[in-house]
Design an enzyme around this catalytic site. Structure first.
Site, PDB file in Angstrom:
ATOM      1  N   CYS A   8       0.898  -1.011  -0.023  1.00 51.16           N
ATOM      2  CA  CYS A   8      -0.035   0.244   0.154  1.00 51.16           C
ATOM      3  C   CYS A   8       0.983   1.207  -0.190  1.00 51.16           C
ATOM      4  CB  CYS A   8      -0.967  -0.081   1.113  1.00 51.16           C
ATOM      5  SG  CYS A   8       0.033   0.100   2.821  1.00 51.16           S
ATOM      6  N   ALA A  13       3.350   1.609   2.768  1.00 54.55           N
ATOM      7  CA  ALA A  13       4.460   0.695   2.599  1.00 54.55           C
ATOM      8  C   ALA A  13       5.638   1.297   1.887  1.00 54.55           C
ATOM      9  CB  ALA A  13       3.857  -0.551   1.900  1.00 54.55           C
ATOM     10  N   ARG A  35      12.822  -4.789   6.518  1.00 53.78           N
ATOM     11  CA  ARG A  35      13.452  -4.585   5.258  1.00 53.78           C
ATOM     12  C   ARG A  35      14.761  -4.544   5.070  1.00 53.78           C
ATOM     13  NH1 ARG A  35      13.605   0.096   2.179  1.00 53.78           N
ATOM     14  NH2 ARG A  35      13.600  -0.200   0.107  1.00 53.78           N
ATOM     15  N   HIS A  59       5.773   6.340  -2.429  1.00 53.12           N
ATOM     16  CA  HIS A  59       7.102   6.696  -2.908  1.00 53.12           C
ATOM     17  C   HIS A  59       7.033   8.468  -3.165  1.00 53.12           C
ATOM     18  CE1 HIS A  59       7.545   2.222  -4.509  1.00 53.12           C
ATOM     19  NE2 HIS A  59       8.132   2.459  -3.334  1.00 53.12           N
TER      20      HIS A  59
END
Lengths: 535, 453
Positions: free
Chosen positions: A52, A55, A86, A184
């Site tokens: 999503c 994220a 991550r 992003h």
């Protein structure tokens, strides 16, 4: 091949069929102008690997900044799932904090959802500041926050005044956009608006920023090692092992390198518009790509001494790496790979596979846009839809004080034909005829394509990994590298070759079928013999 | 790592640091994976489903399949009904499960999607089921979500048909497939016919055969789920994860409900076996008595390794309650006991145990690991027992960690080996003892370093 692909798609209901068909390409010499559908909505119910908006924002771009307290405003889950999984490694430098191993949440409860969570957030920021005194605080909103309308901007603004440190709010609710890609963009906007350009420090001539390098498994450190050896200065790393502090002066670098095009091309673009800094699409995954990237960089700066030094370093590194890779090549030559990962890795890793004698037969991205596949020349032709319109497009103007061009106009014109300045050619052009390109590869297609192509390795993330294993195909995570790495640069290639070879050649693959399923049972043989004798 | 946690206890009202719990939907997803041929479905935006699958996959190292309604901004504003409807249609066409188990997320809960109404507007193929559980992430924890989905199984499936099937229902709680297998083995030895739900064994520890099965052989069968209404009793193992479903079954089908501790450790296993015997009238076989005797033998033989050692325990409430009882029976001192899941029952139950054992310990429900670290900074312990996140604590405070609970992301094979029953208790002792002895071997001076311990 196209017919075989069609056959796979036949199982879908009509609407799903029409949709998915446009996300799958087979590259052939006849299909020169390949168009792929990308960055559109996932079909509900179709098992996807996508994440999503949150994220992409906190998990990918902001998370690796290590001197920051990242408060996730929402119920507990979202913060929990981006905690330590991550592998964006960070190392502490003197006088700096490394808060990466901590997890912060406002842990919204039912009452907060009903009556609003602003007070809780305000108090949480206060507590974070008092306990940690960080360089900065970020606030990331999760799904319910957008719905109940908590004014996180006001909280951030007020806290910034109170504590005299930057406090940034990000509206990255999970439902925004169609994948993590939206996040992003939102993170990029926030960093550009509030961080980059807020401090001044002089940078040397060969100064660069590395954009879209997240230091998974220590990749950034291998890249740094090589660049320092040549004589570059890294002003900021975005954002693997990066710091808020360094980001502030990112506008002082003379060149921006773009590793992961999808997650950070927005900053690259905006830095070009605002400060005049060019960006260069590089790829430090794979030996030959690293060599090419280093040479392109040297060409950009155009200094004889730098070019000479670059060649020396390349030679030195190659003389160490190539003989070792040659050994692995003997074991791996002719083997095939399927890649489904990220928004640049499915492209970058094809080059590394080439280095070890392997070919990619299928590649695709989870959350890429058309330009990541087809090159930036398609940008003007990408249709805007409702989902992308919801993400703010920052309008930046040249900065009157800091705008400067490193290259003269003539030099720029000359170089842009030789090296990818401010340009990314996309993944498809480098792929072989006959190979398949799939956007947003889903579970059903994964299974079917593995059956069809029978690759020796399937590279994806953790959600797919064990599916491939059950099918008898080695799977390697290219999100987290299966906790190996670094895989970038020269030495990283050796790690990769070793891990791939060990995985493909694991003795266990030969033990999958129990012996009693292959060898005839002794009694059976005797019976047969007796029958023969009887005749 | 975790170097910035101050020793001074600071009262925090709002900020959770290093949580000891996560959100409801992941528990619901796990529970749903314990039904045969069931596909869990997450009604909300994609991230939740992705995160939950990732986390469960890392713990189980097996494929975790689940679908999502893939909300975008439009669905969030206008409601997710059309997404869910098309999802249900697509799921049955493409994956063909027998059951779709929908759970909600904080997004769909906040906008108030009415799932039963949406389901009622869908065409569900003959012989197939769609069930749902409300699992808002802003209430409780992953344990609450597990409990809610198990309760939904009762609501949707259990039927009283007026005969006695001779079964005992077992609700095993949020434990590994290995534990569910072990419970079934014990009941087999006891000669008790049982329906276990959920049952992830066979689904999340499936064999590697070269052929992928989206729906492996394991899981509770639908006819059995329906038949739970005709069993002689339900045993809920663990108050937090299992009790609600057993009460619902009692209410709905008049099946008597019993809640026990998770049978982890000697006493809790004794209680479990005795209840089975009482309910069925079956005698306890020698095999179990033998296992129990072996366990007591080990507890005596190893006593000096752990007796008097202090321990911090954190994790999910049912596991932590049982573990606390067990380490007390080992003569250990549980100095700090903490869960992230809210619940006063947790605190009172642990406090009672500590009081009886005359142990002066700190207890907290709805706590986080930052608090636990601060407690430890103020007074150290010899051992930590908890999930993988405890490794930061272990490193920062230089204390060995025994990994028990969910999630364990950094050590393999554990989902194949049980911690429940007498056999499981032996394994827990092995882990505790070895952690302490490994530590001793590491720390001993040369002259104290000995071959035999």
């Amino acid at each position: 091949m196209r017919q075989r692909v069609e056959k796979i798609l036949e199982k879908y209901p009509a609407a799903v069929y029409r949709n998915r068909k446009q996300h799958i390409l087979v590259k052939t010499p006849e299909t020169e102008d390949l168009t792929i559908q990308a960055n559109t909505r996932t079909v509900p119910g179709i098992i996807t690997n996508r994440g999503c908006c949150y994220a992409g924002c906190k998990g990918v771009v902001l998370g690796p900044l290590r001197d920051v307290v990242h408060i996730v405003h929402g119920p507990i889950g979202c913060s929990y799932y981006t905690w330590g999984v991550r592998r964006h490694k960070g190392v502490i430098k003197e006088g700096e904090q490394n808060l990466l191993s901590y997890c912060f949440s406002t842990d919204m409860q039912e009452g907060d959802i009903v009556f609003g969570g602003v007070n809780k957030l305000r108090q949480a920021v206060k507590e974070a500041y008092e306990i940690f005194k960080p360089e900065a605080i970020t606030i990331c909103a999760t799904c319910p926050i957008g719905l109940i309308g908590d004014d996180i901007d006001a909280v951030a603004k007020e806290a910034q005044k109170l504590y005299n440190i930057p406090v940034l709010a990000f509206h990255c609710e999970g439902y925004k956009g169609v994948s993590q890609s939206a996040g992003h963009h939102i993170a990029n906007n926030g960093l550009m608006k509030n961080v980059i350009g807020t401090a001044e420090r002089e940078a040397s001539k060969y100064s660069i920023n590395i954009l879209g390098e997240y230091n998974i498994g220590g990749d950034a450190w291998e890249v740094e090692r090589v660049l320092y050896k040549i004589g570059y200065e890294i002003v900021s790393m975005m954002t693997g092992n990066g710091t808020f502090k360094d980001l502030k002066s990112a506008h002082k670098a003379n060149l921006n390198l773009v590793q992961c095009h999808r997650s950070i091309n927005y900053i690259a673009d905006m830095l070009k518009k605002k400060y005049g800094t060019d960006w260069l699409k590089i790829n430090f995954i794979g030996v030959q790509s690293t060599v090419k990237s280093l040479r392109d960089m040297a060409k950009y700066f155009g200094d004889e001494e730098l070019i000479k030094r670059t060649e020396e370093v390349i030679e030195e590194e190659l003389s160490y790496v190539l003989p070792i890779l040659e050994e692995y090549k003997k074991k791996l030559k002719g083997k095939t790979a399927m890649l489904f990962v990220g928004g640049s890795r499915a492209h970058h890793y094809q080059n590394l596979f080439k280095d070890i004698g392997m070919e990619t037969v299928l590649a695709g991205y989870e959350f890429a846009h058309r330009d990541d596949y087809e090159g930036r020349e398609v940008l003007p032709f990408i249709k805007e839809d409702a989902d992308s319109k919801n993400i703010e497009e920052l309008q930046v103007e040249p900065d009157p004080k800091h705008y400067r061009l490193f290259l003269s106009k003539e030099k720029f014109e000359e170089l842009k034909n030789e090296i990818p300045i401010n340009y990314y050619a996309g993944m498809i052009k480098e792929m072989k005829d006959g190979s398949i390109i799939v956007d947003d590869l889903n579970h059903y297609e994964t299974e079917e394509f593995i059956k069809l192509l029978k690759p020796d390795i399937f590279c994806s993330g953790i959600k797919d990994k064990y599916i491939a294993h059950k099918m008898g195909v080695f799977s390697k995570q290219l999100h987290s590298y299966d906790y190996g790495g670094p895989y970038a640069g020269f030495r990283g290639a050796i790690n990769f070759a070793k891990d791939v070879a060990n995985g493909i050649l694991a003795p266990a693959w030969k033990l999958v079928t129990p012996p009693w399923k292959n060898e005839p049972i002794l009694e059976g043989q005797y019976t047969w013999l007796f029958e023969e004798e009887d005749k | 790592m975790w170097d910035y946690t101050p020793k001074e206890m600071i009262e925090r009202k709002s900020l959770v640091i290093n949580p000891a719990k996560t959100c409801q939907p992941i528990g619901a997803m796990y529970a749903a994976l314990g039904i045969h041929k069931c596909l869990p479905h997450s009604h909300g935006s994609q991230g939740c489903c992705s995160y939950h699958r990732m986390h469960l996959t890392r713990h189980f190292r097996d494929p975790i399949m689940a679908s999502t309604s893939s909300f975008t901004e439009g669905a969030s504003v206008f409601g997710g009904a059309s997404n869910l409807k098309s999802a249900i249609k697509n799921i049955f066409t493409v994956y063909d499960p027998d059951v779709i188990a929908i759970h909600t997320t904080c997004l769909s809960e906040t906008i108030g999607d009415d799932i039963p109404t949406i389901i009622s507007q869908c065409e569900i193929p003959e012989g197939k089921y769609v069930i749902h559980a409300n699992t808002p992430s802003y209430v409780g924890s992953h344990i609450t979500g597990f409990s809610n989905m198990v309760t939904s199984m009762v609501k949707y499936f259990s039927k009283k048909l007026g005969y006695d099937n001779g079964n005992v229902n077992i609700i095993p709680g949020f434990v590994n497939p290995s534990d569910m297998r072990e419970l079934k083995r014990i009941m087999d030895l006891m000669g008790v016919k049982c329906i276990m739900f959920p049952d992830t064994s066979g689904n999340l520890d499936s064999p590697l055969t070269g052929k992928y099965e989206m729906f492996p052989k394991g899981g509770t069968q639908i006819p059995d789920l329906i038949d739970t209404g005709n069993s002689m009793a339900t045993i809920a193992l663990g108050k937090f994860a299992s009790e609600a479903a057993s009460i619902e079954l009692e209410r709905k089908c008049k099946v008597p409900a019993y809640t026990l501790k998770m049978p982890l450790g000697l006493k809790a296993t004794d209680e479990f076996i005795m209840l089975l015997s009482k309910l069925t009238g079956n005698t306890i076989p020698y095999e179990l008595e033998e296992e129990r005797g072996q366990l007591v033998d080990i507890m005596v033989d190893c006593n000096h390794h752990y007796h008097g050692k202090t321990v911090a325990i954190f994790g999910d409430p049912d596991i932590v309650i049982a573990l606390t009882e067990f380490v007390l029976s080992l003569g250990m001192i549980p100095k700090y006991v903490l869960t992230g899941t809210p619940g006063e029952a947790f605190e009172s139950q642990i406090k009672e145990m500590l009081f009886e054992a005359e142990v002066d310990g700190k207890v907290k429900s709805y706590g986080d690991l930052f608090t636990l670290q601060q407690w430890i900074k103020n007074e150290k312990v010899d051992l930590i027992i908890g999930n993988s996140y405890g490794k930061y604590l272990s490193r920062a405070e230089d204390i060995p960690l025994v990994r028990i609970g969910f999630p364990i992301l950094d050590r393999p094979v554990q989902t194949y080996l049980p911690i429940v029953g007498y056999k499981g208790a032996m394994r827990v002792i092995e882990m505790i003892t070895n952690a302490l002895l490994d530590r001793k071997d590491r720390d001993d001076l040369d002259q104290d370093f000995e071959l035999v311990l």
